[in-house]
Design a protein around this motif. Structure first.
Motif, short mmCIF file in Angstrom:
data_model
loop_
_atom_site.label_atom_id
_atom_site.label_comp_id
_atom_site.label_asym_id
_atom_site.label_seq_id
_atom_site.Cartn_x
_atom_site.Cartn_y
_atom_site.Cartn_z
N GLU A 39 -13.17 -2.62 7.01
CA GLU A 39 -12.16 -2.05 7.89
C GLU A 39 -10.76 -2.30 7.36
O GLU A 39 -9.91 -1.40 7.34
N GLN A 40 -10.50 -3.50 6.90
CA GLN A 40 -9.16 -3.87 6.43
C GLN A 40 -8.77 -3.15 5.15
O GLN A 40 -7.60 -2.84 4.94
N MET A 41 -9.75 -2.85 4.28
CA MET A 41 -9.45 -2.10 3.06
C MET A 41 -8.85 -0.75 3.42
O MET A 41 -7.91 -0.29 2.77
N ASP A 42 -9.37 -0.13 4.45
CA ASP A 42 -8.89 1.18 4.87
C ASP A 42 -7.57 1.09 5.62
O ASP A 42 -6.63 1.82 5.33
N THR A 43 -7.49 0.19 6.59
CA THR A 43 -6.33 0.18 7.48
C THR A 43 -5.11 -0.54 6.92
O THR A 43 -3.99 -0.23 7.32
N HIS A 44 -5.28 -1.48 6.00
CA HIS A 44 -4.14 -2.27 5.54
C HIS A 44 -3.77 -2.08 4.07
O HIS A 44 -2.61 -2.26 3.71
N TYR A 45 -4.74 -1.76 3.23
CA TYR A 45 -4.45 -1.66 1.81
C TYR A 45 -4.26 -0.23 1.34
O TYR A 45 -3.76 0.00 0.24
N GLY A 46 -4.68 0.74 2.14
CA GLY A 46 -4.51 2.13 1.75
C GLY A 46 -5.45 2.56 0.64
O GLY A 46 -5.23 3.60 0.01
N MET A 47 -6.49 1.78 0.38
CA MET A 47 -7.51 2.17 -0.60
C MET A 47 -8.84 1.69 -0.05
O MET A 47 -9.24 0.55 -0.23
N SER A 48 -9.52 2.60 0.63
CA SER A 48 -10.76 2.27 1.33
C SER A 48 -11.92 2.12 0.35
O SER A 48 -11.84 2.51 -0.81
#
Length: 137
Positions: A39-48
Motif C-alpha cells: 500500500e505504501q509503495m503506491d500511496t507514498h513513493y509514487g512507484m507501485s
C-alpha cells in the motif's frame, strides 16, 4: 547517513489470522508488513508494485528478522510503520514496527532485506538510480 521517511498503515485483525492459541499466528505478522509496504509503495513513493511488474521486475525477501513482543488478538486494530534503512543498487532494507492501537504498545518489530529480480530470469538485477531517488524520500 540518510534519514528516510516512515509511513504508517492501519488495519484490523481478522478471524482467519487467529491460531490455536487464540492470538495472531506468527506468520501473519510478516503478511501485515508486506501488505503495508504494498500500500505504501503506491500511496507514498509514487512507484507501485504494479509499476515494477510492468517493467519486468519484482522484489523478493532475502532475509527477515522479527521480534515478537506482545500478541495481537481478534478484532484488535493495529498499525504497521515501515521505512527504509538503506537502499542501493543491490536492494533495500526496510524496518518495521507493529503496534496494537488499543494501548499503543509494540507487538512486533524487525526488518526485511529485499532484492530486486528480473521476473523472466528470476535473477537479481541492479536497482536503477531513478528508483533509488523515488524511494529516498
Amino acid at each position: 547517513m540518510t534519514n528516510f521517511s516512515r509511513f504508517t498503515t492501519n488495519h484490523k485483525v481478522r478471524p482467519d489470522d487467529i491460531d490455536m492459541f487464540n492470538h495472531v499466528h506468527n506468520s501473519k505478522y510478516l503478511d501485515y508488513v508486506l501488505a503495508a509496504r504494498y500500500e505504501q509503495m503506491d500511496t507514498h513513493y509514487g512507484m507501485s508494485m504494479e509499476k515494477f511488474l510492468e517493467l519486468g521486475y519484482g522484489w523478493v525477501v532475502q532475509k527477515v528478522e522479527i521480534a515478537f513482543k506482545r500478541p495481537l488478538g481478534l478484532g484488535d486494530h493495529y498499525s504497521v510503520t515501515t521505512g527504509l534503512v538503506d537502499i542501493n543498487n543491490r536492494g533495500c532494507k526496510v524496518s518495521f514496527e507493529i503496534k496494537n492501537l488499543k494501548n499503543n504498545k509494540l507487538s512486533a518489530d524487525g526488518w526485511f532485506d529485499f532484492v530486486m529480480i528480473d521476473l523472466k530470469t528470476g535473477r537479481g538485477v541492479e536497482v536503477s538510480d531513478e528508483m533509488i531517488a523515488k524511494y529516498s524520500i
